[in-house]
Scaffold this motif. Sequence first.
Motif, PDB file in Angstrom:
ATOM      1  N   LYS A   1       0.826  -1.209   0.000  1.00 30.38           N
ATOM      2  CA  LYS A   1       0.000   0.000   0.000  1.00 30.38           C
ATOM      3  C   LYS A   1       0.860   1.259   0.000  1.00 30.38           C
ATOM      4  CE  LYS A   1      -3.845  -2.117   2.475  1.00 30.38           C
ATOM      5  NZ  LYS A   1      -4.545  -2.169   3.767  1.00 30.38           N
TER       6      LYS A   1
ATOM      7  N   ILE B   1       2.222   1.824  -3.499  1.00 38.96           N
ATOM      8  CA  ILE B   1       1.150   2.296  -4.386  1.00 38.96           C
ATOM      9  C   ILE B   1       0.830   3.758  -4.076  1.00 38.96           C
ATOM     10  CG2 ILE B   1      -1.307   2.040  -4.926  1.00 38.96           C
ATOM     11  CD1 ILE B   1      -0.893  -1.001  -4.656  1.00 38.96           C
ATOM     12  N   ARG B   2       0.795   4.105  -2.790  1.00 39.01           N
ATOM     13  CA  ARG B   2       0.524   5.488  -2.396  1.00 39.01           C
ATOM     14  C   ARG B   2       1.622   6.417  -2.909  1.00 39.01           C
ATOM     15  NH1 ARG B   2       2.650   7.857   1.609  1.00 39.01           N
ATOM     16  NH2 ARG B   2       3.032   5.986   2.829  1.00 39.01           N
TER      17      ARG B   2
ATOM     18  N   ASN C   1       1.066   7.032  -6.538  1.00 43.14           N
ATOM     19  CA  ASN C   1      -0.044   7.960  -6.760  1.00 43.14           C
ATOM     20  C   ASN C   1       0.353   9.396  -6.418  1.00 43.14           C
ATOM     21  OD1 ASN C   1      -1.917   6.088  -7.739  1.00 43.14           O
ATOM     22  ND2 ASN C   1      -2.494   5.479  -5.676  1.00 43.14           N
ATOM     23  N   GLU C   2       1.151   9.564  -5.376  1.00 41.26           N
ATOM     24  CA  GLU C   2       1.610  10.908  -5.013  1.00 41.26           C
ATOM     25  C   GLU C   2       2.567  11.462  -6.063  1.00 41.26           C
ATOM     26  OE1 GLU C   2       3.274  10.296  -1.154  1.00 41.26           O
ATOM     27  OE2 GLU C   2       1.319  10.337  -0.152  1.00 41.26           O
TER      28      GLU C   2
ATOM     29  N   LEU D   1       2.415  11.045  -9.178  1.00 39.56           N
ATOM     30  CA  LEU D   1       1.697  11.440 -10.396  1.00 39.56           C
ATOM     31  C   LEU D   1       1.514  12.956 -10.472  1.00 39.56           C
ATOM     32  CD1 LEU D   1      -1.060   8.677 -10.627  1.00 39.56           C
ATOM     33  CD2 LEU D   1       0.936   8.935 -12.096  1.00 39.56           C
TER      34      LEU D   1
ATOM     35  N   ILE E   1       8.119   8.997 -11.932  1.00 40.32           N
ATOM     36  CA  ILE E   1       6.873   8.230 -11.897  1.00 40.32           C
ATOM     37  C   ILE E   1       7.120   6.812 -12.401  1.00 40.32           C
ATOM     38  CG2 ILE E   1       4.552   8.060 -12.868  1.00 40.32           C
ATOM     39  CD1 ILE E   1       4.555  11.157 -12.941  1.00 40.32           C
TER      40      ILE E   1
ATOM     41  N   LYS F   1      -4.504  -4.658  -9.591  1.00 44.28           N
ATOM     42  CA  LYS F   1      -3.872  -3.453  -9.053  1.00 44.28           C
ATOM     43  C   LYS F   1      -2.817  -2.909 -10.021  1.00 44.28           C
ATOM     44  CE  LYS F   1      -4.590  -4.593  -4.183  1.00 44.28           C
ATOM     45  NZ  LYS F   1      -5.247  -3.430  -3.623  1.00 44.28           N
TER      46      LYS F   1
ATOM     47  N   LYS G   1      -4.467  -1.096 -12.880  1.00 41.06           N
ATOM     48  CA  LYS G   1      -4.897   0.258 -12.513  1.00 41.06           C
ATOM     49  C   LYS G   1      -3.718   1.228 -12.513  1.00 41.06           C
ATOM     50  CE  LYS G   1      -7.886   1.089  -9.282  1.00 41.06           C
ATOM     51  NZ  LYS G   1      -8.623   1.112  -8.002  1.00 41.06           N
ATOM     52  N   LEU G   2      -2.574   0.759 -12.001  1.00 38.91           N
ATOM     53  CA  LEU G   2      -1.390   1.620 -11.959  1.00 38.91           C
ATOM     54  C   LEU G   2      -0.925   1.966 -13.372  1.00 38.91           C
ATOM     55  CD1 LEU G   2       0.671  -0.089  -9.101  1.00 38.91           C
ATOM     56  CD2 LEU G   2      -0.761   1.945  -8.947  1.00 38.91           C
TER      57      LEU G   2
ATOM     58  N   LYS H   1      -3.223   4.487 -15.066  1.00 37.93           N
ATOM     59  CA  LYS H   1      -2.957   5.863 -14.625  1.00 37.93           C
ATOM     60  C   LYS H   1      -1.697   6.407 -15.296  1.00 37.93           C
ATOM     61  CE  LYS H   1      -5.073   5.520 -10.062  1.00 37.93           C
ATOM     62  NZ  LYS H   1      -4.838   5.523  -8.612  1.00 37.93           N
TER      63      LYS H   1
END
Length: 105
Positions: A41, A44-45, A48-49, A51, A59, A87, A90-91, A94
């Motif tokens: 997690k 993944i966080r 996302n940050e 991005l 990235i 998962k 999804k990454l 994005k």
Amino acid sequence: MVKLNSIEEVDLLANTKSAKKRIAIIKKRTLRNKMIKSRVKTFIRRFNESLATKDIEAIKERLRLAVKELDKAVSKGVLHKNTAARKKSKLYAKFNALLKSASNE
């Protein structure tokens, strides 16, 4: 029927030596699984940050690390392979959306 909220409460019910041993093993594995899931997690966080920075190389590196952690979790049996695949998908979606928007600008 008694509702048990934690492994500690189950520990009180164990009578045999083997049952107590199994509870100890479950506690250890639960802790290990929580640590691995938390690590996944976190990666993944971080992806996302990153991005928001719009720095493609950073990235890409964060994406690589997140995918690596997901694969590790699968190999250790913490996550199912389809969960990790979902998962990762999804990454990558994005990331590709960001690349597409960056190329349009």
